[in-house]
Design an enzyme around this catalytic site. Structure first.
Site, PDB file in Angstrom:
ATOM      1  N   ILE A 165     -10.570  59.531  -8.843  1.00  0.00           N
ATOM      2  CA  ILE A 165     -11.135  60.860  -8.541  1.00  0.00           C
ATOM      3  C   ILE A 165     -10.888  61.279  -7.096  1.00  0.00           C
ATOM      4  O   ILE A 165     -10.859  62.469  -6.786  1.00  0.00           O
ATOM      5  CB  ILE A 165     -12.641  60.900  -8.904  1.00  0.00           C
ATOM      6  CG1 ILE A 165     -13.098  62.354  -9.084  1.00  0.00           C
ATOM      7  CG2 ILE A 165     -13.482  60.158  -7.868  1.00  0.00           C
ATOM      8  CD1 ILE A 165     -14.413  62.505  -9.796  1.00  0.00           C
ATOM      9  N   GLY A 174     -18.414  50.925  -6.594  1.00  0.00           N
ATOM     10  CA  GLY A 174     -17.854  51.774  -7.640  1.00  0.00           C
ATOM     11  C   GLY A 174     -17.253  53.050  -7.082  1.00  0.00           C
ATOM     12  O   GLY A 174     -16.662  53.069  -5.998  1.00  0.00           O
ATOM     13  N   ASP A 230     -18.712  55.603  -5.881  1.00  0.00           N
ATOM     14  CA  ASP A 230     -19.394  56.006  -4.645  1.00  0.00           C
ATOM     15  C   ASP A 230     -18.674  55.405  -3.423  1.00  0.00           C
ATOM     16  O   ASP A 230     -18.349  56.118  -2.462  1.00  0.00           O
ATOM     17  CB  ASP A 230     -20.844  55.513  -4.724  1.00  0.00           C
ATOM     18  CG  ASP A 230     -21.763  56.137  -3.702  1.00  0.00           C
ATOM     19  OD1 ASP A 230     -21.434  57.208  -3.173  1.00  0.00           O
ATOM     20  OD2 ASP A 230     -22.817  55.553  -3.434  1.00  0.00           O
ATOM     21  N   THR A 244     -21.954  55.053 -16.224  1.00  0.00           N
ATOM     22  CA  THR A 244     -21.406  54.062 -17.165  1.00  0.00           C
ATOM     23  C   THR A 244     -20.820  52.825 -16.488  1.00  0.00           C
ATOM     24  O   THR A 244     -20.242  51.965 -17.157  1.00  0.00           O
ATOM     25  CB  THR A 244     -20.340  54.679 -18.097  1.00  0.00           C
ATOM     26  OG1 THR A 244     -19.211  55.083 -17.311  1.00  0.00           O
ATOM     27  CG2 THR A 244     -20.897  55.862 -18.855  1.00  0.00           C
ATOM     28  N   GLY A 245     -20.983  52.719 -15.169  1.00  0.00           N
ATOM     29  CA  GLY A 245     -20.535  51.517 -14.457  1.00  0.00           C
ATOM     30  C   GLY A 245     -21.707  50.589 -14.232  1.00  0.00           C
ATOM     31  O   GLY A 245     -22.287  50.049 -15.188  1.00  0.00           O
ATOM     32  N   VAL A 246     -22.084  50.449 -12.975  1.00  0.00           N
ATOM     33  CA  VAL A 246     -23.199  49.566 -12.596  1.00  0.00           C
ATOM     34  C   VAL A 246     -24.492  49.966 -13.318  1.00  0.00           C
ATOM     35  O   VAL A 246     -25.337  49.114 -13.602  1.00  0.00           O
ATOM     36  CB  VAL A 246     -23.381  49.625 -11.060  1.00  0.00           C
ATOM     37  CG1 VAL A 246     -24.640  48.912 -10.615  1.00  0.00           C
ATOM     38  CG2 VAL A 246     -22.174  48.991 -10.369  1.00  0.00           C
ATOM     39  N   TYR A 247     -24.646  51.259 -13.649  1.00  0.00           N
ATOM     40  CA  TYR A 247     -25.875  51.717 -14.309  1.00  0.00           C
ATOM     41  C   TYR A 247     -25.893  51.463 -15.822  1.00  0.00           C
ATOM     42  O   TYR A 247     -26.880  51.786 -16.483  1.00  0.00           O
ATOM     43  CB  TYR A 247     -26.137  53.194 -13.984  1.00  0.00           C
ATOM     44  CG  TYR A 247     -26.701  53.437 -12.601  1.00  0.00           C
ATOM     45  CD1 TYR A 247     -26.887  52.394 -11.695  1.00  0.00           C
ATOM     46  CD2 TYR A 247     -27.066  54.722 -12.185  1.00  0.00           C
ATOM     47  CE1 TYR A 247     -27.397  52.621 -10.426  1.00  0.00           C
ATOM     48  CE2 TYR A 247     -27.587  54.952 -10.912  1.00  0.00           C
ATOM     49  CZ  TYR A 247     -27.745  53.902 -10.035  1.00  0.00           C
ATOM     50  OH  TYR A 247     -28.265  54.133  -8.782  1.00  0.00           O
TER      51      TYR A 247
HETATM   52  P1  ADP Z   1     -22.894  54.305 -11.893  1.00  0.00           P
HETATM   53  O1  ADP Z   1     -23.708  53.538 -10.879  1.00  0.00           O
HETATM   54  O2  ADP Z   1     -23.342  55.754 -12.039  1.00  0.00           O
HETATM   55  O3  ADP Z   1     -22.776  53.584 -13.184  1.00  0.00           O
HETATM   56  P2  ADP Z   1     -20.198  53.436 -11.038  1.00  0.00           P
HETATM   57  O4  ADP Z   1     -19.456  53.881  -9.830  1.00  0.00           O
HETATM   58  O5  ADP Z   1     -20.625  52.010 -11.099  1.00  0.00           O
HETATM   59  O6  ADP Z   1     -21.443  54.452 -11.196  1.00  0.00           O
HETATM   60  O7  ADP Z   1     -19.323  53.721 -12.325  1.00  0.00           O
HETATM   61  C1  ADP Z   1     -19.133  55.006 -12.886  1.00  0.00           C
HETATM   62  C2  ADP Z   1     -17.712  55.105 -13.433  1.00  0.00           C
HETATM   63  O8  ADP Z   1     -16.822  55.409 -12.343  1.00  0.00           O
HETATM   64  C3  ADP Z   1     -17.169  53.825 -14.070  1.00  0.00           C
HETATM   65  O9  ADP Z   1     -16.456  54.179 -15.260  1.00  0.00           O
HETATM   66  C4  ADP Z   1     -16.199  53.291 -13.008  1.00  0.00           C
HETATM   67  O10 ADP Z   1     -15.141  52.534 -13.589  1.00  0.00           O
HETATM   68  C5  ADP Z   1     -15.664  54.603 -12.465  1.00  0.00           C
HETATM   69  N1  ADP Z   1     -14.946  54.568 -11.182  1.00  0.00           N
HETATM   70  C6  ADP Z   1     -14.926  53.623 -10.219  1.00  0.00           C
HETATM   71  N2  ADP Z   1     -14.090  53.988  -9.213  1.00  0.00           N
HETATM   72  C7  ADP Z   1     -13.577  55.215  -9.545  1.00  0.00           C
HETATM   73  C8  ADP Z   1     -12.651  56.124  -8.950  1.00  0.00           C
HETATM   74  N3  ADP Z   1     -12.074  55.873  -7.772  1.00  0.00           N
HETATM   75  N4  ADP Z   1     -12.348  57.277  -9.612  1.00  0.00           N
HETATM   76  C9  ADP Z   1     -12.934  57.573 -10.808  1.00  0.00           C
HETATM   77  N5  ADP Z   1     -13.820  56.757 -11.421  1.00  0.00           N
HETATM   78  C10 ADP Z   1     -14.129  55.596 -10.805  1.00  0.00           C
END
Ligand code: ADP
Length: 179
Positions: A17, A38, A40, A126-129
């Protein structure tokens, strides 16, 4: 994959992104707005250290789950970052679906208020959460599609999905929305 809703488009891409050339990119932040791992971590690394300072200055109390706040975008090509706080998945009985929908809706409100024509979202929560991707994808796509039927401001919403599994899941959901 690209699909028209109202006078706008929903696009799904596999990618990062931080490199998207859109008016606003959405961050999956935590409620302290303190930076994390992630997406963020990737956004703050790419945008530069000013964004954490702006968050602390403008939003010292953080942001509640289900909402979002806007900042500038530092070194990114975008003009704005919308820092959205999705829910942690706790089994589905803690209003997670309403909170996730409301996080997307607040970002769409911010896009309209800031006159954005294009917005890129990650897969919030859908990542850490740990929110199940199929359930989260359904909420993400339906919430955006519903808004695009009624707004003239936003012309493109791009979901930037970081792995093949998430991309495949969102693609299947979007296909079912066409019939
Ligand atoms: P949350 O804490 O809301 O779950 P995360 O960052 O752990 O957020 O994950 C949310 C999604 O973002 C996951 O599918 C992860 O693989 C994805 N992600 C991680 N890095 C990037 C990036 N650079 N661009 C787009 N999506 C990403």
């Amino acid at each position: 994959m690209i699909v028209q809703f109202g006078s706008a488009l929903i696009e799904l891409v596999l990618g990062d992104i931080t490199t998207q050339e859109v008016d606003a990119i959405v961050n999956a932040a935590n409620s302290f707005l303190a930076g994390g791992g992630g997406v963020d971590g990737a956004i703050h690394d790419a945008a530069g250290p000013e964004i954490i300072k702006e968050l602390a200055r403008r939003y010292p109390d953080g942001c509640p789950t289900g909402s979002a706040v806007a900042t500038s975008a530092g070194l990114l090509a975008a003009q704005f970052i919308f820092h959205a706080v999705g829910p942690v998945w706790e089994g589905g009985g803690k209003k997670e679906s309403q909170l996730l929908q409301s996080a997307y809706e607040t970002c769409l409100d911010l896009a309209e208020q800031n006159r954005c024509r294009s917005v890129a979202f990650p897969s919030i929560s859908t990542g850490v959460y740990r929110y199940p991707v199929d359930l989260a994808g359904e909420i993400a796509l339906r919430t955006v599609a519903t808004r695009l039927e009624s707004t003239q401001q936003i012309k493109l919403v791009r979901f930037v999905l970081f792995d093949q599994g998430t991309f495949g899941c969102y693609s299947r959901i979007l296909e079912t929305m066409l019939v």
